[in-house]
Design a protein around this motif. Structure first.
Motif, PDB file in Angstrom:
ATOM      1  N   ASP A 205       0.730  -2.121  -3.066  1.00 16.89           N
ATOM      2  CA  ASP A 205       0.449  -1.165  -2.628  1.00 16.89           C
ATOM      3  C   ASP A 205       1.331  -0.872  -1.221  1.00 16.89           C
ATOM      4  O   ASP A 205       1.558   0.403  -0.746  1.00 16.89           O
ATOM      5  N   LYS A 206       1.986  -2.185  -0.230  1.00 17.29           N
ATOM      6  CA  LYS A 206       2.249  -1.180   0.547  1.00 17.29           C
ATOM      7  C   LYS A 206       3.651  -1.076   0.302  1.00 17.29           C
ATOM      8  O   LYS A 206       4.286  -0.059   1.850  1.00 17.29           O
ATOM      9  N   ASP A 209       1.114   2.650  -2.778  1.00 16.24           N
ATOM     10  CA  ASP A 209      -0.508   3.419  -2.743  1.00 16.24           C
ATOM     11  C   ASP A 209      -0.526   3.407  -1.223  1.00 16.24           C
ATOM     12  O   ASP A 209      -1.469   4.340  -1.470  1.00 16.24           O
ATOM     13  N   ASP A 210      -0.626   2.697  -1.161  1.00 15.71           N
ATOM     14  CA  ASP A 210      -1.428   2.746   0.783  1.00 15.71           C
ATOM     15  C   ASP A 210      -0.974   4.681   1.417  1.00 15.71           C
ATOM     16  O   ASP A 210      -1.693   5.494   2.153  1.00 15.71           O
ATOM     17  N   ASP A 211       0.621   4.887   1.040  1.00 16.15           N
ATOM     18  CA  ASP A 211       1.213   6.137   1.401  1.00 16.15           C
ATOM     19  C   ASP A 211       0.527   7.258   0.190  1.00 16.15           C
ATOM     20  O   ASP A 211       0.824   8.309   0.972  1.00 16.15           O
ATOM     21  N   ILE A 213      -1.872   7.116  -1.048  1.00 16.16           N
ATOM     22  CA  ILE A 213      -3.557   7.806  -0.535  1.00 16.16           C
ATOM     23  C   ILE A 213      -3.520   8.182   1.118  1.00 16.16           C
ATOM     24  O   ILE A 213      -4.188   9.726   1.349  1.00 16.16           O
ATOM     25  N   ALA A 214      -3.050   8.259   1.502  1.00 16.71           N
ATOM     26  CA  ALA A 214      -2.984   8.934   2.583  1.00 16.71           C
ATOM     27  C   ALA A 214      -1.795  10.575   3.208  1.00 16.71           C
ATOM     28  O   ALA A 214      -2.486  11.382   3.496  1.00 16.71           O
ATOM     29  N   ARG A 250     -11.029   4.755  -3.947  1.00 17.68           N
ATOM     30  CA  ARG A 250     -10.784   3.776  -2.694  1.00 17.68           C
ATOM     31  C   ARG A 250     -10.728   5.976  -2.048  1.00 17.68           C
ATOM     32  O   ARG A 250     -11.084   5.715  -0.928  1.00 17.68           O
ATOM     33  N   GLU A 254     -12.811   6.870   1.685  1.00 16.65           N
ATOM     34  CA  GLU A 254     -11.834   6.854   2.796  1.00 16.65           C
ATOM     35  C   GLU A 254     -12.152   8.479   3.810  1.00 16.65           C
ATOM     36  O   GLU A 254     -12.041   9.051   4.928  1.00 16.65           O
TER      37      GLU A 254
END
Length: 575
Positions: A205-206, A209-211, A213-214, A250, A254
């Motif tokens: 994720d770090k 994945d987080d980027d 989704i952003a 997700r 969001e």
């Protein structure tokens, strides 16, 4: 070596692999099966390689995967050893049989040859892999998947440094290195050794994945309607036992869409895809469990993604309360219309806007683009060609990419991914549904509005399977016959022009002109009234595809009738 010699060589070379020995021993009295498994190597092309799981050179197994990984590693080292060693290759996998094992084998074989491997910690969609290549600036990418094929298949899908599938030149270079290797010499590094030496890195994720989704959240074209209608939208979603569950749920959450009911029987990864004949959201059968659930919870829209989450299928309620499965073209024009109309209303539609579709995708897209002053570009079938055109726009600054799609249920509105993106498409179709709710209509109503304004388009894709050793020969002979004796009529319609993409020519009224595109084994027949037929051997399966597209200014019934007539004519050509 002949097939029997290869068969015996595998029994000897992999004698320590009890499962492989047992599988091969079981077919020792079946020469036809031995020939099918060993008459050729599993081919490697622009999409990598794909095949039935099993022992043999013409099957997907740990030895064919390791050989492909070693060949790709050697090619990368030859091209730029520093980039291969430092930037490395990012590797993902889906929920299919042997996918985790093939992914780790790929990583450890590359590590053994001096290429850094970045391996995802769990299954991920294809678009996340494409995003990761660009985001992490790796030298290449691999995802272990066979997309929407039946459970007995798996594949090795390869990506270049741009995050798109391989170019023909790149694929040819990798193939040359693969063919120089023996199956029994492509050894993986010990996992712990690879970790200790920094040649294997586990990512999650770090790192990505987080980027990702952003980035998806920046693709929203009408945030106001999402904020107002999102909490009211009721969706049923099925990941079809694949990798879409986590990112789709997700991203919808969001943007404020929390009322998403998952088809429980299809929620978790299942390599057997036990609830469907094939995990393909193109098929209405894939929604057999979703439709009664949607009625139970009062949902107005259903969508599903395939195991690697690069395709999206959609069902919508019509005016009579029946759920209708949309075609890939219909989904595409709904998304295209939503993007263009929303951006025009917001004043954010660029003057140099461009959309890209494949040559076998509906011409309705072109009509919509013309209405909004957006240029429509056609490319060969395969999302890599959409990615190449996007890169041209980026390099030259000539156009602003807005949307790309193929009739085969692949969609993209992001420049940060260079392949079909089922998560991106899920977000867009949900937003389009919200926009319809704000007007008191449904997605089905919107589609009827589009038809009423631009014309009624009906289409059909027919596949003729030609399996076995002779299948490729039969396909080549069929295409050669059509080239030698081009038909002059399709049903009641005259053939106005023939595009032969292999020869790079378009012939009309006895005059021939050049086509501006790479060669491809495709025959495209332009018919009267803006109708068309197209023949194309599949690049990933032993089948030839017939594409039928018909249009009518009057009604869908008229378009459907013409489509049926043209389908009958096209199928006769395939006999």
């Amino acid at each position: 070596m002949n097939v029997q010699e290869l068969y015996r060589a595998w029994l000897k070379d992999f004698a320590d692999d009890a499962a492989t020995v047992q599988e091969l021993t079981a077919i020792r009295d079946n020469p036809a099966e031995i020939e099918d498994r060993f008459y050729t190597d599993l081919s490697f092309g622009t999409a990598g390689m794909r095949g039935v799981l099993g022992a043999g050179t013409n099957r997907m197994n740990r030895y064919t995967v390791r050989r492909a990984a070693a060949g790709m590693a050697d090619y990368l080292l030859e091209q730029d050893a520093a980039a291969a060693a430092q930037r490395g290759v990012v590797i993902a996998y889906d929920s299919r049989r042997m996918s985790p094992e093939f992914a780790e084998d790929t990583a450890l074989v590359m590590a053994a040859r001096g290429v850094k491997a970045l391996l995802f910690d769990a299954l991920r969609p294809v678009p996340v892999l494409s995003f990761a290549v660009r985001h992490l600036k790796t030298a290449a990418g691999v995802v272990i998947t066979a997309s929407h094929n039946p459970p007995e298949y798996n594949g090795f899908k390869a990506y270049g440094p741009d995050g798109a599938q391989l170019s023909p030149e790149y694929a040819a270079g990798v193939t040359q290195h693969i063919q120089a290797l023996k199956y029994n010499e492509c050894h993986p590094m010990d996992r712990q050794e690879a970790l200790d030496k920094g040649r294997l890195q586990i990512i999650g994720d770090k790192e990505v994945d987080d980027d990702y989704i952003a980035m998806l959240l920046t693709l929203v074209v009408n945030p106001k309607v999402l904020k107002e209608q999102g909490p009211k939208l009721n969706i049923v979603y099925t990941p079809l036992h694949g990798s879409g569950l986590v990112p789709v749920r997700r991203v919808l959450k969001e943007v404020g869409i929390g009322n998403v009911t998952i088809v429980k029987e299809q929620e978790l990864p299942d390599p057997d895809f036990s609830t469907v004949e094939a995990p393909n959201p193109e098929n209405p059968d894939a929604f057999e469990l979703a439709i009664p659930l949607a009625r139970q919870v009062g949902a107005s829209v259903i969508f599903g993604t395939d195991p690697d989450c690069d395709r999206l299928g959609v069902c919508v309620l019509d005016g009579e309360g029946t759920f209708r499965t949309l075609t890939g073209n219909q989904i595409g024009v709904l998304l295209l219309h939503h993007i263009l109309s929303s951006r025009k209303a917001a004043g954010t539609l660029p003057t140099n806007g461009a959309c890209i579709k494949s040559i076998v995708t509906t011409e309705l897209a072109r009509t919509i683009c013309e209405d909004y002053g957006v240029e429509q570009f056609d490319v060969l079938t395969g999302f890599k060609f959409i990615g190449e055109k996007m890169q041209q726009f980026e390099d030259t600054g000539s156009h602003t990419f807005l949307f790309g799609f193929e009739e085969s249920f692949g969609y993209l509105s992001s420049t940060h991914v260079r392949d079909k993106d089922g998560v991106n498409a899920s977000l867009l179709i949900a937003e389009a549904a919200c926009a319809c709710m704000a007007e008191g209509i449904t997605l089905y109503d919107r589609l009827q509005q589009i038809f009423a304004r631009y014309g009624y388009y009906s289409e059909k894709v027919v596949s003729k399977t030609l399996p076995g050793k002779d299948g490729l020969t039969d396909m080549r002979n069929l295409m050669a016959r059509l080239r030698q004796n081009p038909p002059s009529k399709a049903g009641s319609l005259n053939v106005l022009a023939v595009r032969d993409y292999k020869a790079g020519t378009r012939t009309a009224a006895g005059k021939t002109e050049a086509l501006d595109c790479p060669p491809s084994d495709v025959l495209y027949y332009e018919l009267e009234g803006g109708n068309w037929l197209c023949m194309r051997p599949s690049g990933t399966e032993p089948k030839i595809k017939l594409y039928v597209n018909a249009r009518s200014k009057a009604s869908m019934a008229e378009a459907d009738a013409l489509c049926a007539e043209l389908q009958q004519a096209g199928e006769a050509w395939l006999e």
